[in-house]
Design a protein around this motif. Sequence first.
Motif, PDB file in Angstrom:
ATOM      1  N   PRO A 114     -17.315  -1.879  -0.768  1.00 38.87           N
ATOM      2  CA  PRO A 114     -16.370  -3.001  -0.727  1.00 38.87           C
ATOM      3  C   PRO A 114     -15.320  -2.863   0.369  1.00 38.87           C
ATOM      4  N   LYS A 115     -14.709  -3.998   0.677  1.00 44.73           N
ATOM      5  CA  LYS A 115     -13.650  -4.033   1.687  1.00 44.73           C
ATOM      6  C   LYS A 115     -12.295  -3.878   1.015  1.00 44.73           C
ATOM      7  N   VAL A 116     -11.364  -3.291   1.758  1.00 46.32           N
ATOM      8  CA  VAL A 116      -9.986  -3.132   1.305  1.00 46.32           C
ATOM      9  C   VAL A 116      -9.087  -3.710   2.391  1.00 46.32           C
ATOM     10  N   THR A 117      -8.077  -4.470   1.994  1.00 47.81           N
ATOM     11  CA  THR A 117      -7.157  -5.076   2.950  1.00 47.81           C
ATOM     12  C   THR A 117      -5.971  -4.148   3.182  1.00 47.81           C
ATOM     13  N   ILE A 118      -5.646  -3.952   4.449  1.00 54.56           N
ATOM     14  CA  ILE A 118      -4.494  -3.145   4.842  1.00 54.56           C
ATOM     15  C   ILE A 118      -3.456  -4.092   5.434  1.00 54.56           C
ATOM     16  N   VAL A 119      -2.225  -3.997   4.967  1.00 52.65           N
ATOM     17  CA  VAL A 119      -1.119  -4.791   5.498  1.00 52.65           C
ATOM     18  C   VAL A 119      -0.160  -3.812   6.162  1.00 52.65           C
ATOM     19  N   TYR A 120       0.169  -4.072   7.427  1.00 54.34           N
ATOM     20  CA  TYR A 120       0.999  -3.150   8.197  1.00 54.34           C
ATOM     21  C   TYR A 120       1.997  -3.946   9.010  1.00 54.34           C
ATOM     22  N   GLU A 121       3.210  -3.452   9.086  1.00 53.10           N
ATOM     23  CA  GLU A 121       4.215  -4.092   9.928  1.00 53.10           C
ATOM     24  C   GLU A 121       4.697  -3.073  10.941  1.00 53.10           C
ATOM     25  N   GLY A 122       4.374  -3.324  12.195  1.00 52.45           N
ATOM     26  CA  GLY A 122       4.747  -2.408  13.264  1.00 52.45           C
ATOM     27  C   GLY A 122       3.767  -2.533  14.415  1.00 52.45           C
ATOM     28  N   LYS A 152       3.821  -8.160  11.850  1.00 49.95           N
ATOM     29  CA  LYS A 152       2.980  -7.965  10.665  1.00 49.95           C
ATOM     30  C   LYS A 152       1.510  -8.209  11.006  1.00 49.95           C
ATOM     31  N   VAL A 153       0.682  -7.258  10.608  1.00 51.66           N
ATOM     32  CA  VAL A 153      -0.758  -7.323  10.865  1.00 51.66           C
ATOM     33  C   VAL A 153      -1.477  -6.998   9.566  1.00 51.66           C
ATOM     34  N   SER A 154      -2.564  -7.692   9.312  1.00 55.73           N
ATOM     35  CA  SER A 154      -3.417  -7.316   8.187  1.00 55.73           C
ATOM     36  C   SER A 154      -4.856  -7.284   8.683  1.00 55.73           C
ATOM     37  N   PHE A 155      -5.621  -6.387   8.110  1.00 48.59           N
ATOM     38  CA  PHE A 155      -7.022  -6.251   8.495  1.00 48.59           C
ATOM     39  C   PHE A 155      -7.777  -5.627   7.337  1.00 48.59           C
ATOM     40  N   ASP A 156      -9.089  -5.747   7.395  1.00 51.03           N
ATOM     41  CA  ASP A 156      -9.939  -5.201   6.343  1.00 51.03           C
ATOM     42  C   ASP A 156     -10.578  -3.905   6.813  1.00 51.03           C
ATOM     43  N   LEU A 157     -10.732  -2.981   5.875  1.00 55.61           N
ATOM     44  CA  LEU A 157     -11.424  -1.713   6.111  1.00 55.61           C
ATOM     45  C   LEU A 157     -12.661  -1.681   5.234  1.00 55.61           C
ATOM     46  N   HIS A 158     -13.700  -1.033   5.718  1.00 59.34           N
ATOM     47  CA  HIS A 158     -14.882  -0.843   4.884  1.00 59.34           C
ATOM     48  C   HIS A 158     -15.551   0.468   5.253  1.00 59.34           C
ATOM     49  N   ASP A 159     -16.403   0.921   4.368  1.00 54.54           N
ATOM     50  CA  ASP A 159     -17.276   2.056   4.675  1.00 54.54           C
ATOM     51  C   ASP A 159     -18.693   1.582   4.368  1.00 54.54           C
ATOM     52  N   VAL A 160     -19.241   1.950   3.251  1.00 56.76           N
ATOM     53  CA  VAL A 160     -20.571   1.455   2.881  1.00 56.76           C
ATOM     54  C   VAL A 160     -20.497   0.454   1.741  1.00 56.76           C
ATOM     55  N   THR A 170      -5.599  -3.812  -2.021  1.00 53.58           N
ATOM     56  CA  THR A 170      -4.621  -4.006  -0.944  1.00 53.58           C
ATOM     57  C   THR A 170      -3.718  -2.781  -0.832  1.00 53.58           C
ATOM     58  N   VAL A 171      -3.572  -2.301   0.399  1.00 53.94           N
ATOM     59  CA  VAL A 171      -2.692  -1.166   0.675  1.00 53.94           C
ATOM     60  C   VAL A 171      -1.642  -1.625   1.670  1.00 53.94           C
ATOM     61  N   LYS A 172      -0.374  -1.394   1.344  1.00 50.73           N
ATOM     62  CA  LYS A 172       0.709  -1.672   2.287  1.00 50.73           C
ATOM     63  C   LYS A 172       0.961  -0.381   3.053  1.00 50.73           C
ATOM     64  N   ALA A 173       0.565  -0.371   4.311  1.00 54.85           N
ATOM     65  CA  ALA A 173       0.623   0.844   5.119  1.00 54.85           C
ATOM     66  C   ALA A 173       1.962   0.970   5.824  1.00 54.85           C
ATOM     67  N   VAL A 198      -7.223   5.659   9.991  1.00 50.40           N
ATOM     68  CA  VAL A 198      -6.675   6.204   8.755  1.00 50.40           C
ATOM     69  C   VAL A 198      -5.307   5.564   8.578  1.00 50.40           C
ATOM     70  N   ALA A 199      -5.075   4.993   7.406  1.00 48.04           N
ATOM     71  CA  ALA A 199      -3.790   4.364   7.107  1.00 48.04           C
ATOM     72  C   ALA A 199      -3.134   5.107   5.956  1.00 48.04           C
ATOM     73  N   GLN A 200      -1.835   5.297   6.070  1.00 46.00           N
ATOM     74  CA  GLN A 200      -1.073   5.936   5.003  1.00 46.00           C
ATOM     75  C   GLN A 200      -0.118   4.899   4.448  1.00 46.00           C
ATOM     76  N   GLY A 201      -0.120   4.756   3.131  1.00 45.06           N
ATOM     77  CA  GLY A 201       0.733   3.739   2.540  1.00 45.06           C
ATOM     78  C   GLY A 201       0.738   3.792   1.031  1.00 45.06           C
ATOM     79  N   VAL A 202       1.042   2.636   0.434  1.00 39.96           N
ATOM     80  CA  VAL A 202       1.174   2.511  -1.013  1.00 39.96           C
ATOM     81  C   VAL A 202       0.194   1.449  -1.500  1.00 39.96           C
ATOM     82  N   LEU A 203      -0.490   1.742  -2.590  1.00 40.90           N
ATOM     83  CA  LEU A 203      -1.437   0.795  -3.173  1.00 40.90           C
ATOM     84  C   LEU A 203      -0.663  -0.340  -3.841  1.00 40.90           C
TER      85      LEU A 203
END
Length: 161
Positions: free
Chosen positions: A88-96, A78-86, A119-122, A109-114
């Motif tokens: 706010p930040k969004v947290t991505i949670v991924y297992e793999g 399990k890994v989590s990290f933050d994404l940003h552009d210009v 927070t997006v579970k990718a 680019v992460a594909q997942g469910v909000l």
Amino acid sequence: MNPRRKKRLGIVLAIFIGISATIGLMLYALNQNMDLFYTPTELVNGKPDGTKPEVGQRLRIGGMVVEGSVRRDPESLKVSFDLHDVGPKVTIVYEGILPDLFREGQGIVAQGVLEDATTVKAFEVLAKHDEEYMPPEIAEAMKKTHEPLQYTTEQKQGSGQ
């Protein structure tokens, strides 16, 4: 109405209802499998046209991995990290297992469910690379097969006309 016309009308109505049901089911299936692309700012604030994803919606999100934001669980993949552009930040949670090109400061680019507003579970993470990337095997093959051109002194100086 005579029996022959009734029979024809019944057949035409049955065909019409069958086609309508087929089209309806196709549209429903397409809607279920559609993944919309968002940036972190669009995910939090909504797109310019006012659309904002709902919790539980499948989506794709792209942005830059924030430096120092990668957190790994030592007990699992399990890994989590933050994404940003210009914005706010969004947290991505991924297992793999993350792609080899994944690193902080890199575009992904992460594909997942909000899961909630930020927070997006990718279930898939794709790392971007620049356009100049060339696999080492191809670069080596090109070196072997493409020799640099040899120019004469006249060719280097141009034609003397």
